[in-house]
Structure formats: structure tokens, C-alpha cells
Write a protein that holds these residues in place. Sequence first.
Motif, PDB file in Angstrom:
ATOM      1  N   GLU A  21     128.843  55.066 -14.285  1.00 38.83           N
ATOM      2  CA  GLU A  21     130.012  55.423 -13.468  1.00 38.83           C
ATOM      3  C   GLU A  21     130.114  54.459 -12.289  1.00 38.83           C
ATOM      4  OE1 GLU A  21     131.803  59.248 -10.946  1.00 38.83           O
ATOM      5  OE2 GLU A  21     129.789  59.326 -11.809  1.00 38.83           O
ATOM      6  N   TYR A 175     134.187  55.770 -15.843  1.00 38.42           N
ATOM      7  CA  TYR A 175     132.937  56.378 -16.318  1.00 38.42           C
ATOM      8  C   TYR A 175     132.925  56.480 -17.835  1.00 38.42           C
ATOM      9  CZ  TYR A 175     135.310  60.996 -16.705  1.00 38.42           C
ATOM     10  OH  TYR A 175     136.144  62.044 -17.039  1.00 38.42           O
ATOM     11  N   VAL A 182     127.108  61.411 -15.664  1.00 38.62           N
ATOM     12  CA  VAL A 182     128.234  61.107 -14.776  1.00 38.62           C
ATOM     13  C   VAL A 182     128.330  62.184 -13.692  1.00 38.62           C
ATOM     14  CG1 VAL A 182     130.770  61.037 -14.728  1.00 38.62           C
ATOM     15  CG2 VAL A 182     129.515  59.784 -16.500  1.00 38.62           C
TER      16      VAL A 182
END
Length: 202
Positions: A21, A175, A182
Motif C-alpha cells: 500500500e 493497494y 493493507v
Amino acid sequence: LFQILVRKLPDGRELWGRIVETEAYLGGEDEASHSKGGKQTQRNAAMFMKPGTLYVYQIYGIYFCVNVSSQGEGAAVLLRSLEPLQGLDAMRELRSASKKGPTKLLKDWQLCNGPSKLCQAFGIDKAFDQRDLTQDAAIWMVPGHDLPGEQDVVATTRIGIGNRGEWAQKPLRFYLRGNRFVSVVDKKREREMAAMGHFPCS
């Protein structure tokens, strides 16, 4: 995304984490960037250095965030979450050392699922500001295998940038879809992207 951040601790142990991410900050024109208006200060100097330079800053006076300078004047990429690959016990030690009082054992997905958490887990602080990822002996990147395809990446709005007009709405956070490491999943955006045929419905 999917590159691997490696951190060598003073005791020789290595921590490895896959980047899952990120957030992009586009330099002078970006109202949410520390370099908006092309303003260069002692604090954000790393953003104007060559691509691959670390920009580490402190938030709330206690937590750190790590960015990597990129192409473009004053542009950088914030590392938001890592998928831990190696050295998880050391990451747990570093995370618990940064907390006050007794702490419960962190699960693997909780170690690096946020910009400040990953800095704690990797022992990254202000001393890493302006370091060069291509030459540093304590922190570097290695290429990830099996890079994600477009259909695996969710592009959505950045987090915690407040009232920055149109810049608050730009899809500059990226992401890996379906990755449990994440920090924040945007289900609404994922549904919209599926409806547009960007990736199969799951």
C-alpha cells in the motif's frame, strides 16, 4: 507496490517486507504534499533529492512516516503498509518496545498495516531521513517477483489529508486488492472498479 523493503538491524538480523500500500504525493502542484507550492524547507529537503532518497517525518510528535523521493520536483511516495516476509519476531519486539505497559501479541497482519506501524516494526526514525536506498547498508529495496497487474491494484483517495479541495478526492492511494496486510480497504471503490470492468467481481 510489491517491491521489498529490507532493513538490517544493528545486531545483523534482517527484516523483509513487501510493499502492499502506498500514497503518491506529486510535488508543488499537490495541495496535500509537504512540498506544495515548491516550498523547500529543512524538514522536507529529502523530497527534492534524487529518486530513492528516504524522507522521514514525525507526526503528533511521536510517530514516524517514511516516504521515498520519486521522479518529479518535490515528489515522493509514502509507504503505508508492508506484508512482513522475514524477521517477524524482531518486528514484534520493536513494535512492543514502542508501546507503554503490557501489550498483547500482535498478529502478523497487524505488524506493518499502517505508515507509523511499519516504521516502528522496521526501527525507522528521523535518523533515516535523507538516506539513499540504493547505497545504504542498513536499509534498501530489492525487486519483488510477480509484479501485480493493473487488475490487482485498487486506486482510491489518500487518507488523513483533510480539506485539500480536489486533491483530497484524487485517486492517489494504491493497494493490492485482497491483501490482508493493507491498512484501509475501500470496498466502495472496489465495487466501482469491478463495475467498470477493471477487475473481476469477487
